[in-house]
Design an enzyme around this catalytic site. Sequence first.
Site, short mmCIF file in Angstrom:
data_model
loop_
_atom_site.label_atom_id
_atom_site.label_comp_id
_atom_site.label_asym_id
_atom_site.label_seq_id
_atom_site.Cartn_x
_atom_site.Cartn_y
_atom_site.Cartn_z
N CYS A 111 0.82 -1.23 0.00
CA CYS A 111 0.00 0.00 0.00
C CYS A 111 0.85 1.27 0.00
CB CYS A 111 -0.94 0.00 1.19
SG CYS A 111 -1.87 -1.52 1.32
N HIS A 247 -3.56 6.84 2.55
CA HIS A 247 -3.99 5.52 2.09
C HIS A 247 -5.38 5.23 2.66
CE1 HIS A 247 -4.22 1.39 1.16
NE2 HIS A 247 -3.95 0.95 2.37
N ASN A 277 -10.26 -0.34 -0.11
CA ASN A 277 -8.80 -0.23 -0.02
C ASN A 277 -8.17 -0.81 -1.29
OD1 ASN A 277 -6.09 -0.72 0.50
ND2 ASN A 277 -6.42 -1.46 2.58
#
Length: 320
Positions: A111, A247, A277
């Site tokens: 990520c 994020h 996500n």
Amino acid sequence: MPARIIGTGSYLPQRAVSNKELEKWVDTTDEWIRERTGIEQRHLAEQETTTSMAVEAALAAIRDAQIEAKEIDLIIVGTVSADMCFPSTACQVQSLIGADCAVAFDINAACAGFLFGLSIAQAYMQAGMAQTALVIGGETLSKMMDWQDRSTCVLFGDGAGAALVRKQERGIISLVQGSEGKRGMALTCQNRPVNNPLVKNDTALDHTRMDGREVYHFAVKTVPKAIENAMEKAGVASGEIKYFLLHQANLRIIESVAKKLGQPMEKFPTNLQKCGNISAGSVPVLLDHVNRSGMLQRGDKIVLAGFGAGLTWGAAVVEW
Ligand code: UT7
């Protein structure tokens, strides 16, 4: 010599899947997902692949920056869900967009992949090795989920985001990165095991596994520090930052970071409600959404921050 973001692009799969629809597939509820994460829906690939989404995001960024693909001399794709082990996603993107003059490779920083890609692009520019870089974060995480495991499959989505970065006087002011491999087992997906004439192994391919609480605690502790370090390095106070683009893992994590930095939630745009996500795609997709909504003016200072498997994290202060 800093580097400036001169264009952004993103792509989400056509098919959006609501929490309600997920209730049919796995033992979960819309209420649980909204309350614990803020997520309302995510986009899941049907026809799309990591490469096709990265290409769409790249082409949108090229249009936004109004440059020719041939001007790009570096392509970096952050991904943990490439379509192929090799060639890299970046090489396939290079071929499909006609960026014939670029050197192209993938990186795996999960990520934090887009932030790590930006760091590499800037380092190449500082070393005189690149002038115009295409940095992409893109994922098809849905293929790596255990669709029986409600603790992971409801969280993630597919998509890709891209930024064009050019060597210029002003732009990325500071970048910080970090890794803590010792805690890496908190978020894993095993690759193919050893399998050859000496060792027979027909284990099925693994899925994403996460100790959610461990990753949550890591995020709320590490991310504010990384952002503070990036702002200190840039000589910029939090009050001068227009937006913090984090994020998009969990709204509660973003709220906690905002509180620790003493900044209002209005400065933390989110799209996790609609996208879930997207791992490496998360920050560049959000950046593109914010850019395209006309929320950024030349000279604005923003923070970008990514964190996740590795464990890894990165933060940047950027002048728009
Ligand atoms: O992108 C990489 C970075 N990733 C992250 O930043 C993720 C960080 N972690 C998180 O965001 C949160 O830890 C989660 C959203 C993953 C989980 O939230 P939580 O508040 O930590 O929940 P939990 O794991 O402690 O689970 C609480 C309860 C459990 O039931 P019991 O044991 O209390 O009876 C789970 O079984 O919630 C249950 N649960 C669910 N229930 C309905 C877990 N997942 C679900 C679900 N639907 N999807």
